[in-house]
Design a protein around this motif. Structure first.
Motif, PDB file in Angstrom:
ATOM      1  N   PHE A 171     -34.684  -5.583  52.517  1.00 49.68           N
ATOM      2  CA  PHE A 171     -35.303  -4.737  50.942  1.00 49.68           C
ATOM      3  C   PHE A 171     -35.156  -2.955  51.115  1.00 49.68           C
ATOM      4  N   LEU A 172     -34.023  -2.766  52.291  1.00 47.73           N
ATOM      5  CA  LEU A 172     -33.940  -0.947  52.268  1.00 47.73           C
ATOM      6  C   LEU A 172     -33.368  -0.405  50.709  1.00 47.73           C
ATOM      7  N   PRO A 173     -33.753   0.310  50.274  1.00 49.64           N
ATOM      8  CA  PRO A 173     -32.994   1.162  49.458  1.00 49.64           C
ATOM      9  C   PRO A 173     -31.514   1.474  49.557  1.00 49.64           C
ATOM     10  N   ALA A 174     -30.431   1.113  48.446  1.00 54.31           N
ATOM     11  CA  ALA A 174     -29.025   1.515  48.750  1.00 54.31           C
ATOM     12  C   ALA A 174     -29.057   3.264  49.232  1.00 54.31           C
ATOM     13  N   ALA A 175     -29.537   3.735  48.304  1.00 48.88           N
ATOM     14  CA  ALA A 175     -29.887   5.628  48.833  1.00 48.88           C
ATOM     15  C   ALA A 175     -30.056   5.627  50.360  1.00 48.88           C
ATOM     16  N   ALA A 176     -31.197   4.858  50.664  1.00 47.85           N
ATOM     17  CA  ALA A 176     -31.423   4.742  52.425  1.00 47.85           C
ATOM     18  C   ALA A 176     -30.349   4.436  53.180  1.00 47.85           C
ATOM     19  N   ALA A 177     -29.962   3.179  52.953  1.00 51.89           N
ATOM     20  CA  ALA A 177     -28.796   2.656  54.298  1.00 51.89           C
ATOM     21  C   ALA A 177     -27.967   3.428  53.705  1.00 51.89           C
ATOM     22  N   ALA A 178     -26.706   4.378  52.963  1.00 51.35           N
ATOM     23  CA  ALA A 178     -25.534   4.865  52.655  1.00 51.35           C
ATOM     24  C   ALA A 178     -26.330   5.766  53.241  1.00 51.35           C
ATOM     25  N   GLN A 179     -27.360   6.898  53.572  1.00 51.03           N
ATOM     26  CA  GLN A 179     -27.618   7.959  54.279  1.00 51.03           C
ATOM     27  C   GLN A 179     -27.837   7.837  55.396  1.00 51.03           C
ATOM     28  N   ALA A 180     -27.975   6.212  56.213  1.00 50.80           N
ATOM     29  CA  ALA A 180     -28.624   6.168  57.267  1.00 50.80           C
ATOM     30  C   ALA A 180     -26.706   5.479  57.753  1.00 50.80           C
ATOM     31  N   ILE A 181     -25.935   4.951  56.802  1.00 50.84           N
ATOM     32  CA  ILE A 181     -24.812   4.864  57.518  1.00 50.84           C
ATOM     33  C   ILE A 181     -24.120   5.539  57.777  1.00 50.84           C
ATOM     34  N   ALA A 182     -24.456   6.842  56.934  1.00 48.11           N
ATOM     35  CA  ALA A 182     -23.512   7.767  56.372  1.00 48.11           C
ATOM     36  C   ALA A 182     -23.755   9.029  58.230  1.00 48.11           C
ATOM     37  N   ALA A 183     -25.942   9.030  58.611  1.00 46.05           N
ATOM     38  CA  ALA A 183     -25.581   9.634  59.787  1.00 46.05           C
ATOM     39  C   ALA A 183     -25.567   8.401  61.351  1.00 46.05           C
ATOM     40  N   ARG A 184     -25.098   7.675  61.158  1.00 48.60           N
ATOM     41  CA  ARG A 184     -24.227   5.988  61.721  1.00 48.60           C
ATOM     42  C   ARG A 184     -25.875   5.985  62.713  1.00 48.60           C
ATOM     43  N   LEU A 235     -28.055   6.499  41.874  1.00 52.64           N
ATOM     44  CA  LEU A 235     -27.287   6.844  42.293  1.00 52.64           C
ATOM     45  C   LEU A 235     -26.138   6.078  41.944  1.00 52.64           C
ATOM     46  N   MET A 236     -26.107   4.548  41.364  1.00 56.04           N
ATOM     47  CA  MET A 236     -25.084   3.764  40.724  1.00 56.04           C
ATOM     48  C   MET A 236     -24.921   4.144  39.258  1.00 56.04           C
ATOM     49  N   LEU A 237     -25.258   4.504  38.401  1.00 54.85           N
ATOM     50  CA  LEU A 237     -25.143   4.455  37.544  1.00 54.85           C
ATOM     51  C   LEU A 237     -24.048   6.406  37.637  1.00 54.85           C
ATOM     52  N   GLU A 238     -24.085   7.051  38.382  1.00 55.64           N
ATOM     53  CA  GLU A 238     -23.409   8.516  39.135  1.00 55.64           C
ATOM     54  C   GLU A 238     -21.276   7.362  39.385  1.00 55.64           C
ATOM     55  N   ALA A 239     -22.137   6.701  39.941  1.00 57.91           N
ATOM     56  CA  ALA A 239     -20.967   5.754  40.466  1.00 57.91           C
ATOM     57  C   ALA A 239     -19.807   5.129  39.419  1.00 57.91           C
ATOM     58  N   ILE A 240     -20.724   4.825  38.213  1.00 57.83           N
ATOM     59  CA  ILE A 240     -20.049   3.470  37.574  1.00 57.83           C
ATOM     60  C   ILE A 240     -19.863   4.485  36.017  1.00 57.83           C
ATOM     61  N   GLY A 260     -14.610   1.029  23.388  1.00 56.54           N
ATOM     62  CA  GLY A 260     -15.491   2.177  22.820  1.00 56.54           C
ATOM     63  C   GLY A 260     -16.321   2.808  23.861  1.00 56.54           C
ATOM     64  N   SER A 261     -15.335   3.001  24.832  1.00 53.93           N
ATOM     65  CA  SER A 261     -16.062   4.518  25.426  1.00 53.93           C
ATOM     66  C   SER A 261     -15.867   5.654  25.055  1.00 53.93           C
ATOM     67  N   ALA A 262     -16.940   6.302  25.453  1.00 54.27           N
ATOM     68  CA  ALA A 262     -17.632   7.754  24.327  1.00 54.27           C
ATOM     69  C   ALA A 262     -16.809   8.401  25.899  1.00 54.27           C
ATOM     70  N   ALA A 263     -16.284   9.837  25.366  1.00 55.23           N
ATOM     71  CA  ALA A 263     -15.476  10.876  26.093  1.00 55.23           C
ATOM     72  C   ALA A 263     -16.638  11.595  26.125  1.00 55.23           C
ATOM     73  N   ALA A 264     -17.244  11.282  27.828  1.00 58.65           N
ATOM     74  CA  ALA A 264     -18.265  11.814  27.980  1.00 58.65           C
ATOM     75  C   ALA A 264     -18.173  12.017  29.539  1.00 58.65           C
ATOM     76  N   ALA A 265     -18.562  13.029  30.005  1.00 56.29           N
ATOM     77  CA  ALA A 265     -18.163  13.239  31.655  1.00 56.29           C
ATOM     78  C   ALA A 265     -19.573  12.131  32.444  1.00 56.29           C
ATOM     79  N   ALA A 266     -19.419  11.938  33.968  1.00 58.48           N
ATOM     80  CA  ALA A 266     -20.156  11.336  34.605  1.00 58.48           C
ATOM     81  C   ALA A 266     -21.344  12.523  34.316  1.00 58.48           C
ATOM     82  N   GLY A 267     -22.451  12.187  35.006  1.00 55.84           N
ATOM     83  CA  GLY A 267     -23.328  13.236  35.446  1.00 55.84           C
ATOM     84  C   GLY A 267     -23.851  12.970  36.811  1.00 55.84           C
ATOM     85  N   ARG A 268     -24.668  14.444  36.883  1.00 55.29           N
ATOM     86  CA  ARG A 268     -25.825  13.800  38.435  1.00 55.29           C
ATOM     87  C   ARG A 268     -26.694  13.574  37.619  1.00 55.29           C
ATOM     88  N   TYR A 269     -27.525  12.473  37.409  1.00 55.56           N
ATOM     89  CA  TYR A 269     -28.241  11.783  37.004  1.00 55.56           C
ATOM     90  C   TYR A 269     -29.365  11.918  37.216  1.00 55.56           C
TER      91      TYR A 269
END
Length: 472
Positions: free
Chosen positions: A14-27, A234-239, A248-257
């Motif tokens: 049940f660890l959120p994805a963001a927390a898991a990624a931060q914990a992995i980055a922090a080893r 976080l997932m939307l920022e990736a995709i 059908g793709s919009a000519a819009a840059a991805a953002g920091r949502y």
């Protein structure tokens, strides 16, 4: 590993994805340890939930070992490094079959990743397998297909919503922290509503659909499904991002949502579309009470909540139905003529309806769609976000076809497939039978950041991200 920075709390599944990624980055956490925890959870629960069509455990473990080596050397691929993700089985994953949960495509092995999958891998995520759906994202839940339908982890006797059913059930049950779904008439937001997670249908064209089996070219969207609002951003920022090879793709840059996610709602204007659940399709009393509670809570936090009117749900549903049926028929006509018996009963019945829609009906629906887009745009010129129902009922029993037919259309999701505005569904509370209730937030085109801001305010006030199914 470091001595510990306090990034890992509670069970790993049940660890959120963001927390898991931060914990992995922090080893502080090993990608291999995280993957094994999820595979153990899958081994324990998937026989009850039928989330997976294909669990790719060996490849996922191999990728986790590589991610562990990279993390140990300080080489992180991106913000989701080492985090497992499930993929709805209408989305291509190289080397795995894209079956669309149908006999028609049992041997349809994908040669390459869909763009959304490729972008998740570039962000460091690890594909754990292909997930149950309704057949071709339209026919379900069905018991006459090669694989059984997914079930609701809050009560396996109940429907998990669809068509991204395995995605919703698996995220809620802790089989993986995030998943990809698709949404043509609400198919990300329905399982999010039934399973008590966060599901976003982004702005039309924000996420590439290349490598995703189509249902309706005008209405199809790909969206993230997670347990928390922060993970969804976080997932939307990736995709997200323009794909020149998707028409059908919009000519819009991805953002920091998620950048402004914790700013709160003070001073924001929220338009409450009450007539959707009060008069168009009267909701169950518990659903209505939960929606009122969300509105009052956000108002107490400083939002200006006012009533807003849009075209009726009946009008939206009619336009959605004509466009979807016409375009789905164009995709399936040859197979329906040559191999009708290879479809399940529900998908065959729903797809055949498109053969009887006239060109005049399709043109009239398309013209009315333009007027509906203008109406929603006008409402959003006066408010920052719309608040409305998602489902009008909690999830019904999965073994009662009449109840599924009755409740499936009792929803307020299809309007925003018709108009293409971003819409997010999440839990608003629990029913007296301990099944999730839901709320929906709708924003201006490409303003997903504002949706996440409002959704996070509700999540923070209510603690919905800390509520998990009792299964397991």
């Amino acid at each position: 590993m470091n001595a510990g920075l306090g990034l890992v709390e509670g069970p790993l599944h049940f660890l959120p994805a963001a927390a898991a990624a931060q914990a992995i980055a922090a080893r502080e956490l090993s990608p291999l340890e995280l993957m094994k925890a999820h595979l153990d959870r899958i081994d324990k629960l998937d026989l009850k939930l039928n989330v997976f069509i294909r669990l790719d455990a060996e490849a996922a473990l191999a990728a986790a070992r590589v991610a562990e080596t990279e993390a140990a050397a300080g080489r992180l691929r991106g913000p989701l490094h080492g985090v497992p993700v499930g993929i709805k089985d209408i989305i291509d994953v190289a080397g795995l079959a894209t079956t669309c949960h149908s006999r028609i495509l049992v041997d349809n092995v994908a040669r390459s990743d869909a763009v959304c999958v490729s972008r998740l891998r570039q962000a460091g995520a690890i594909v754990i397998g292909k997930l149950s759906t309704h057949e071709f994202a339209i026919g379900g839940p069905s018991f006459d297909l090669p694989w059984p339908p997914a079930r609701n982890p809050w009560n396996p006797g109940h429907h998990p919503g669809g068509s991204s059913s395995g995605s919703g059930s698996g995220v809620a049950a802790g089989l993986f922290p995030m998943a990809l779904g698709t949404d043509t008439g609400g198919s990300v937001r329905n399982p999010a509503s039934c399973c008590g997670i966060v599901g976003l249908k982004p702005t039309y064209g924000l996420v590439s659909r290349r490598g995703v089996f189509p249902l309706s070219f005008t209405l199809d969207h790909v969206g993230p499904m997670t347990r928390t609002v922060g993970d969804n951003a976080l997932m939307l920022e990736a995709i997200a991002g323009h794909d020149p090879y998707d028409p059908g793709s919009a000519a819009a840059a991805a953002g920091r949502y998620g950048a402004a996610m914790d700013r709160g709602v003070r001073g924001l204007r929220l338009g409450f579309v009450r007539h959707f659940h009060e008069t168009d399709l009267p909701a169950e009393p518990e659903v209505t009470a939960a929606l009122e509670h969300v509105a009052r809570t956000l108002q107490m936090m400083g939002a200006d909540v006012r009533d807003v009117r849009l075209p009726s749900l009946g009008e939206f549903a009619a336009v959605n139905r004509i466009i979807l049926q016409s375009e789905a028929w164009s995709v399936h006509a040859r197979w329906l003529r040559e191999r009708p018996g290879d479809y399940g009963r529900l998908a065959r019945r729903r797809l055949l309806a498109g053969a009887f829609v006239s060109a005049g009906d399709y043109v009239a629906a398309s013209r009315r769609r333009g007027q509906m887009i203008a109406a929603v745009n006008a409402a959003l010129a006066e408010v920052d976000v719309l608040l409305c129902a998602s489902s009008m009922d909690p999830a019904c029993r999965i073994d009662r076809p009449a109840d599924i037919d009755r409740t499936y259309t009792r929803q307020a999701r299809t309007p925003f497939n018709v108009t293409g505005h971003p819409a997010l569904a999440m839990m608003s509370g629990l029913s007296s039978t301990d099944l999730p209730l839901s709320v929906q937030f709708v924003g201006r085109y490409f303003d997903e950041a504002m949706l996440f801001r409002v959704a996070r305010a509700w999540e923070k006030a209510s603690g919905m991200d800390r509520k998990h199914p009792p299964i397991g």
